[in-house]
Design an enzyme around this catalytic site. Structure first.
Site, PDB file in Angstrom:
ATOM      1  N   ASP A  73       0.891  -1.158   0.000  1.00 19.14           N
ATOM      2  CA  ASP A  73       0.000   0.000   0.000  1.00 19.14           C
ATOM      3  C   ASP A  73       0.929   1.208   0.000  1.00 19.14           C
ATOM      4  O   ASP A  73       1.742   1.362   0.927  1.00 19.14           O
ATOM      5  CB  ASP A  73      -0.879  -0.036   1.258  1.00 19.14           C
ATOM      6  CG  ASP A  73      -1.855   1.135   1.330  1.00 19.14           C
ATOM      7  OD1 ASP A  73      -1.574   2.199   0.736  1.00 19.14           O
ATOM      8  OD2 ASP A  73      -2.891   0.986   1.999  1.00 19.14           O
ATOM      9  N   ASN A 100       2.731   2.753 -10.667  1.00 18.49           N
ATOM     10  CA  ASN A 100       1.470   2.810 -11.415  1.00 18.49           C
ATOM     11  C   ASN A 100       0.282   3.162 -10.516  1.00 18.49           C
ATOM     12  O   ASN A 100      -0.657   3.809 -10.967  1.00 18.49           O
ATOM     13  CB  ASN A 100       1.249   1.439 -12.080  1.00 18.49           C
ATOM     14  CG  ASN A 100      -0.193   1.233 -12.471  1.00 18.49           C
ATOM     15  OD1 ASN A 100      -0.681   1.826 -13.436  1.00 18.49           O
ATOM     16  ND2 ASN A 100      -0.913   0.412 -11.713  1.00 18.49           N
ATOM     17  N   SER A 151       2.172   8.757 -15.266  1.00 16.06           N
ATOM     18  CA  SER A 151       1.574  10.081 -15.095  1.00 16.06           C
ATOM     19  C   SER A 151       0.229  10.069 -15.795  1.00 16.06           C
ATOM     20  O   SER A 151      -0.551   9.123 -15.674  1.00 16.06           O
ATOM     21  CB  SER A 151       2.543  11.126 -15.666  1.00 16.06           C
ATOM     22  OG  SER A 151       1.986  12.400 -15.653  1.00 16.06           O
ATOM     23  N   TYR A 165      -6.490  16.151  -9.168  1.00 15.67           N
ATOM     24  CA  TYR A 165      -5.786  15.082  -9.901  1.00 15.67           C
ATOM     25  C   TYR A 165      -4.699  15.715 -10.778  1.00 15.67           C
ATOM     26  O   TYR A 165      -3.549  15.251 -10.779  1.00 15.67           O
ATOM     27  CB  TYR A 165      -6.797  14.302 -10.744  1.00 15.67           C
ATOM     28  CG  TYR A 165      -6.195  13.166 -11.545  1.00 15.67           C
ATOM     29  CD1 TYR A 165      -5.493  12.149 -10.921  1.00 15.67           C
ATOM     30  CD2 TYR A 165      -6.340  13.115 -12.937  1.00 15.67           C
ATOM     31  CE1 TYR A 165      -4.946  11.101 -11.659  1.00 15.67           C
ATOM     32  CE2 TYR A 165      -5.800  12.074 -13.674  1.00 15.67           C
ATOM     33  CZ  TYR A 165      -5.102  11.078 -13.031  1.00 15.67           C
ATOM     34  OH  TYR A 165      -4.553  10.040 -13.766  1.00 15.67           O
ATOM     35  N   LYS A 169      -0.633  15.068 -10.680  1.00 12.87           N
ATOM     36  CA  LYS A 169       0.166  14.555 -11.809  1.00 12.87           C
ATOM     37  C   LYS A 169       1.166  15.612 -12.308  1.00 12.87           C
ATOM     38  O   LYS A 169       2.256  15.268 -12.766  1.00 12.87           O
ATOM     39  CB  LYS A 169      -0.746  14.076 -12.945  1.00 12.87           C
ATOM     40  CG  LYS A 169      -1.576  12.819 -12.589  1.00 12.87           C
ATOM     41  CD  LYS A 169      -0.727  11.568 -12.330  1.00 12.87           C
ATOM     42  CE  LYS A 169      -1.569  10.318 -12.128  1.00 12.87           C
ATOM     43  NZ  LYS A 169      -0.793   9.102 -11.847  1.00 12.87           N
TER      44      LYS A 169
HETATM   45  P1  NAP Z   1      -7.352   1.336 -11.766  1.00 13.28           P
HETATM   46  O1  NAP Z   1      -7.864   0.188 -12.560  1.00 13.28           O
HETATM   47  O2  NAP Z   1      -8.281   2.017 -10.810  1.00 13.28           O
HETATM   48  O3  NAP Z   1      -6.018   0.886 -11.018  1.00 13.28           O
HETATM   49  C1  NAP Z   1      -5.431   1.664 -10.014  1.00 13.28           C
HETATM   50  C2  NAP Z   1      -4.577   0.777  -9.164  1.00 13.28           C
HETATM   51  O4  NAP Z   1      -3.964   1.593  -8.147  1.00 13.28           O
HETATM   52  C3  NAP Z   1      -5.399  -0.298  -8.445  1.00 13.28           C
HETATM   53  O5  NAP Z   1      -4.655  -1.489  -8.415  1.00 13.28           O
HETATM   54  C4  NAP Z   1      -5.540   0.281  -7.046  1.00 13.28           C
HETATM   55  O6  NAP Z   1      -5.697  -0.693  -6.018  1.00 13.28           O
HETATM   56  C5  NAP Z   1      -4.177   0.930  -6.914  1.00 13.28           C
HETATM   57  N1  NAP Z   1      -4.113   1.799  -5.750  1.00 13.28           N
HETATM   58  C6  NAP Z   1      -4.925   2.810  -5.395  1.00 13.28           C
HETATM   59  N2  NAP Z   1      -4.542   3.310  -4.211  1.00 13.28           N
HETATM   60  C7  NAP Z   1      -3.486   2.579  -3.804  1.00 13.28           C
HETATM   61  C8  NAP Z   1      -2.625   2.586  -2.666  1.00 13.28           C
HETATM   62  N3  NAP Z   1      -2.815   3.442  -1.654  1.00 13.28           N
HETATM   63  N4  NAP Z   1      -1.605   1.701  -2.610  1.00 13.28           N
HETATM   64  C9  NAP Z   1      -1.407   0.811  -3.590  1.00 13.28           C
HETATM   65  N5  NAP Z   1      -2.191   0.735  -4.678  1.00 13.28           N
HETATM   66  C10 NAP Z   1      -3.206   1.606  -4.774  1.00 13.28           C
HETATM   67  O7  NAP Z   1      -6.854   2.523 -12.730  1.00 13.28           O
HETATM   68  P2  NAP Z   1      -5.824   2.570 -13.980  1.00 13.28           P
HETATM   69  O8  NAP Z   1      -6.553   3.279 -15.061  1.00 13.28           O
HETATM   70  O9  NAP Z   1      -5.191   1.269 -14.240  1.00 13.28           O
HETATM   71  O10 NAP Z   1      -4.764   3.599 -13.379  1.00 13.28           O
HETATM   72  C11 NAP Z   1      -3.390   3.290 -13.166  1.00 13.28           C
HETATM   73  C12 NAP Z   1      -2.586   4.573 -13.223  1.00 13.28           C
HETATM   74  O11 NAP Z   1      -2.786   5.187 -14.498  1.00 13.28           O
HETATM   75  C13 NAP Z   1      -2.965   5.620 -12.185  1.00 13.28           C
HETATM   76  O12 NAP Z   1      -1.794   6.227 -11.701  1.00 13.28           O
HETATM   77  C14 NAP Z   1      -3.789   6.618 -12.966  1.00 13.28           C
HETATM   78  O13 NAP Z   1      -3.712   7.918 -12.425  1.00 13.28           O
HETATM   79  C15 NAP Z   1      -3.107   6.541 -14.324  1.00 13.28           C
HETATM   80  N6  NAP Z   1      -3.937   6.987 -15.460  1.00 13.28           N
HETATM   81  C16 NAP Z   1      -5.065   6.298 -15.856  1.00 13.28           C
HETATM   82  C17 NAP Z   1      -5.778   6.753 -16.948  1.00 13.28           C
HETATM   83  C18 NAP Z   1      -6.974   6.048 -17.515  1.00 13.28           C
HETATM   84  O14 NAP Z   1      -7.524   6.553 -18.515  1.00 13.28           O
HETATM   85  N7  NAP Z   1      -7.425   4.949 -16.994  1.00 13.28           N
HETATM   86  C19 NAP Z   1      -5.374   7.909 -17.618  1.00 13.28           C
HETATM   87  C20 NAP Z   1      -4.263   8.578 -17.185  1.00 13.28           C
HETATM   88  C21 NAP Z   1      -3.520   8.101 -16.112  1.00 13.28           C
HETATM   89  P3  NAP Z   1      -7.137  -1.067  -5.396  1.00 13.28           P
HETATM   90  O15 NAP Z   1      -7.712  -2.082  -6.346  1.00 13.28           O
HETATM   91  O16 NAP Z   1      -6.809  -1.616  -4.063  1.00 13.28           O
HETATM   92  O17 NAP Z   1      -7.930   0.196  -5.346  1.00 13.28           O
END
Ligand code: NAP
Length: 300
Positions: A73, A100, A151, A165, A169
């Site tokens: 975490d 990530n 990011s 957010y 970032k």
């Molecule tokens: P996601 O499916 O919600 O995955 C996020 C991951 O981060 C989950 O495994 C979550 O774990 C974990 N997390 C949250 N808080 C945490 C903590 N305190 N300690 C450890 N793990 C934690 O979203 P995603 O789209 O794959 O996002 C991954 C990254 O990409 C993020 O940094 C996000 O800002 C970035 N991003 C995403 C998008 C997009 O379009 N999806 C766009 C730009 C950037 P839990 O399952 O326990 O919550």
């Protein structure tokens, strides 16, 4: 000797040659980009320390050789240390860290509680710093390493309703760029991967859960309605970006020996990223203000 081979010497049988796989630690592997990246690295022969806030058996990962699922975490420093210890014990060292884990607060700044803002920065910024600080001694031991920080387009351009957010970032981008100068001297590369608009993850669902917790004051209603319409149009523009596609870019960044810092990971955000980076400040802001129906305040 091939650099990917290690020799184990047994007194009875002499030398045994083993492939020496590289090791990556990835945060936030329960879903989304983290899970896709864990599978992507493992499929290419890497040892993967697939970390999760709450580890649960994920059959797709359990079936892969060379994957250690362990708890991390990013808000709990002891869990960062123990995940690194367990990974290094199992695989003998660390070559790459992929930061990530993250989430996106959605909502008006005015109605967002201070504790939520702290949490946004603890996960997206301070958590990344804590993981890097804990991983650096492993890189020193190996003589180098690579840090990939996930990011966002929201680390390049800003949008209303996600100001916190964006702030997190932008902080990550500034930190990573500055850190890259320091760590080049230590043979550690820093990379930024910038995705946007990928819907096959839990990102949007978590943002929606967060935003549902604060009400919109009536004086913001017209603005929020208009903004939501712009977001709906932006979603239609999406170009089929997937987690697997982002995992490919994360892998590319992790294995790129060049000093390139930034990798835009999805096509849908490329025009806006280009505009932010290549247009004058005045033209860019005029475009965004028109898009979000924001009129400058009257002169008083
Ligand atoms: P996601 O499916 O919600 O995955 C996020 C991951 O981060 C989950 O495994 C979550 O774990 C974990 N997390 C949250 N808080 C945490 C903590 N305190 N300690 C450890 N793990 C934690 O979203 P995603 O789209 O794959 O996002 C991954 C990254 O990409 C993020 O940094 C996000 O800002 C970035 N991003 C995403 C998008 C997009 O379009 N999806 C766009 C730009 C950037 P839990 O399952 O326990 O919550």
């Amino acid at each position: 000797m091939h650099p990917g081979i290690i020799v184990l010497w047994h007194e009875s049988s002499g030398p045994t040659f083993w492939p020496m796989n590289k090791t990556v630690l990835i945060t936030g592997c329960s879903t989304g980009f983290g899970l896709a990246s864990a599978k992507h690295f493992a499929a290419r022969g890497w040892n993967v320390i697939a970390t999760m806030r709450t580890p649960s058996p994920i059959p797709e990962l359990a079936a892969l050789p060379g994957v250690l699922v362990t708890r991390l975490d990013v808000q709990d420093r002891a869990s960062i240390d123990s995940a690194l210890r367990a990974g290094v014990e199992r695989f003998g060292g660390l070559d790459v860290v992929v930061n990530n884990a993250g989430f996106g607060l959605h909502g008006l700044f005015e109605t967002t509680p201070r504790e939520k803002i702290l949490e946004q920065f603890e996960v997206n910024v301070f958590g990344v710093m804590d993981v890097i600080r804990a991983a650096l001694p492993c890189f020193v031991q190996r003589g180098g390493g690579t840090i990939v920080n996930v990011s966002s387009g929201a680390g390049v351009f800003t949008l209303p309703m996600i100001s916190l957010y964006c702030a997190s970032k932008f902080a990550l981008e500034g930190f990573s760029e500055a850190l890259s100068y320091e760590l080049t001297s230590q043979n550690v590369r820093v990379k930024l991967v910038e995705p946007g608009g990928v819907v096959d993850t839990r990102f949007v669902a978590r943002s929606a859960e967060e935003s549902s917790q604060s009400a919109v004051p009536p004086r913001y209603e017209a603005f929020v309605r208009a903004t939501n319409e712009v977001f709906a149009r932006m979603r239609e523009d999406r170009s089929g970006a997937t987690s697997e596609g982002v995992a490919e870019v994360i892998y590319e960044a992790a294995t790129d020996p060049s000093d390139r810092l930034r990798y835009v990971a999805t096509d849908g955000i490329k025009p806006l990223v280009k505009m932010r980076r290549e247009t004058s400040e005045e033209a860019y802001l005029a475009f965004m203000r028109e898009r979000f129906l924001v009129k400058p305040p009257p002169v008083r």
